[in-house]
Design a protein around this motif. Sequence first.
Motif, PDB file in Angstrom:
ATOM      1  N   TRP A   1      41.610  54.462  37.463  1.00 57.47           N
ATOM      2  CA  TRP A   1      41.203  53.437  38.420  1.00 57.47           C
ATOM      3  C   TRP A   1      40.035  53.872  39.296  1.00 57.47           C
ATOM      4  N   ARG A   2      39.923  55.161  39.581  1.00 54.60           N
ATOM      5  CA  ARG A   2      38.807  55.636  40.407  1.00 54.60           C
ATOM      6  C   ARG A   2      37.460  55.402  39.729  1.00 54.60           C
TER       7      ARG A   2
ATOM      8  N   LYS B   1      35.685  51.877  41.055  1.00 55.85           N
ATOM      9  CA  LYS B   1      35.427  51.517  42.439  1.00 55.85           C
ATOM     10  C   LYS B   1      33.954  51.113  42.576  1.00 55.85           C
ATOM     11  N   GLY B   2      33.694  50.139  43.422  1.00 51.48           N
ATOM     12  CA  GLY B   2      32.310  49.764  43.698  1.00 51.48           C
ATOM     13  C   GLY B   2      31.731  48.682  42.806  1.00 51.48           C
TER      14      GLY B   2
ATOM     15  N   LEU C   1      43.513  49.846  42.802  1.00 50.02           N
ATOM     16  CA  LEU C   1      42.241  49.176  43.110  1.00 50.02           C
ATOM     17  C   LEU C   1      42.414  48.022  44.086  1.00 50.02           C
ATOM     18  N   THR C   2      43.651  47.572  44.307  1.00 50.66           N
ATOM     19  CA  THR C   2      43.869  46.503  45.290  1.00 50.66           C
ATOM     20  C   THR C   2      43.500  46.953  46.702  1.00 50.66           C
ATOM     21  N   ASP C   3      43.376  48.254  46.922  1.00 46.05           N
ATOM     22  CA  ASP C   3      42.939  48.761  48.229  1.00 46.05           C
ATOM     23  C   ASP C   3      41.431  48.626  48.411  1.00 46.05           C
ATOM     24  N   TYR C   4      40.706  48.339  47.338  1.00 41.86           N
ATOM     25  CA  TYR C   4      39.241  48.301  47.389  1.00 41.86           C
ATOM     26  C   TYR C   4      38.669  46.916  47.109  1.00 41.86           C
ATOM     27  N   TYR C   5      39.471  46.024  46.555  1.00 41.21           N
ATOM     28  CA  TYR C   5      39.016  44.671  46.245  1.00 41.21           C
ATOM     29  C   TYR C   5      39.995  43.656  46.836  1.00 41.21           C
ATOM     30  N   HIS C   6      39.467  42.549  47.325  1.00 42.70           N
ATOM     31  CA  HIS C   6      40.294  41.542  47.991  1.00 42.70           C
ATOM     32  C   HIS C   6      40.831  40.476  47.038  1.00 42.70           C
TER      33      HIS C   6
ATOM     34  N   THR D   1      42.078  40.466  43.582  1.00 41.62           N
ATOM     35  CA  THR D   1      42.510  41.084  42.338  1.00 41.62           C
ATOM     36  C   THR D   1      43.574  40.242  41.645  1.00 41.62           C
TER      37      THR D   1
END
Length: 306
Positions: A86-87, A90-91, A107-112, A114
């Motif tokens: 998953w890393r 990111k971005g 990835l839910t911590d990085y995208y709103h 999902t």
Amino acid sequence: MKSLSIDIINDQHIFSGTYTHIVKIYENLRIHGYDSKFYHFSLQSDINSLPPEAVIKEGLFSFLNSKYSFIYNLKLGANFLIGKNWRSFKGLDGDIQILSGPTLLPLTDYYHNTVVVGHDLYFLNHQGRSTIEQLYMKKMYNLFNKSKFIITNSEFTKKEFTRRLQIDKDKIKVVYPYFDSRIFHPGESNIRDILNIGENEKILLSVAGDQPNKNIETVIRLLKLLPDNYKLIRVGRNFGTIKLVSELNLGKRVIFLGNVDSDMLANLYRGSDIFIFPSLFEGFGIPVLEAMASGIPVITSDRASL
């Protein structure tokens, strides 16, 4: 092209039913005019089955291809435990990210926005390859609620999510897998010529990995009870079944093909006499659908979604 952009992120094995489901979702989005990109996390060097425009991120030790299960499990465990899968994604700049399964849910911590595809809750029903894998997957399952939306592959899987994970049914949408009728259809086959199988011999076809839920041991033991003119063709990973075939002295009656591409698989379906799929647990069971579309008799279980 529609203005909404969608990132499809996949870390599923390219010869699995889960991969087939996610790639068909991607293809349909493109057919309907959505700006979609396909991102793939690879643990193997053979990536010919991916969409040609796919963006590929290599995992640790992806150059190591082996017929031994411990090598594959080592690669899988090393990459997933450090979050390499998953890393790597990111971005991204899409409006929506569609994740191929629970192992990408951090990835839910990085995208709103999902959306995650829930194929099954296998590890709540069956033991994994190790205690570590079992605990890891149960931890990932607990992250399902962090996604905006969940896609499941059957009503059975949807009910599992609401019952086992207490997820609101209104957050879940069933999107059924489908087969490509241009590939999987009744017709002629030259598989007997390719594999040197006589016309008086009966062909049993098994398409599945050899995880415990696939129940391949039952297929092998069934072959032992059948007349000698029955042969079994095994498609899929065979880490655990080769030894049993040897113990039962069935080496001359079993053909191990490993993973094959879609054209070869369709040729096998059309050329076989019976398709056998006695799985004990499936979220959907795509091979059953493909075999039926190819016009051959199917023997399957009545467990879970089947």
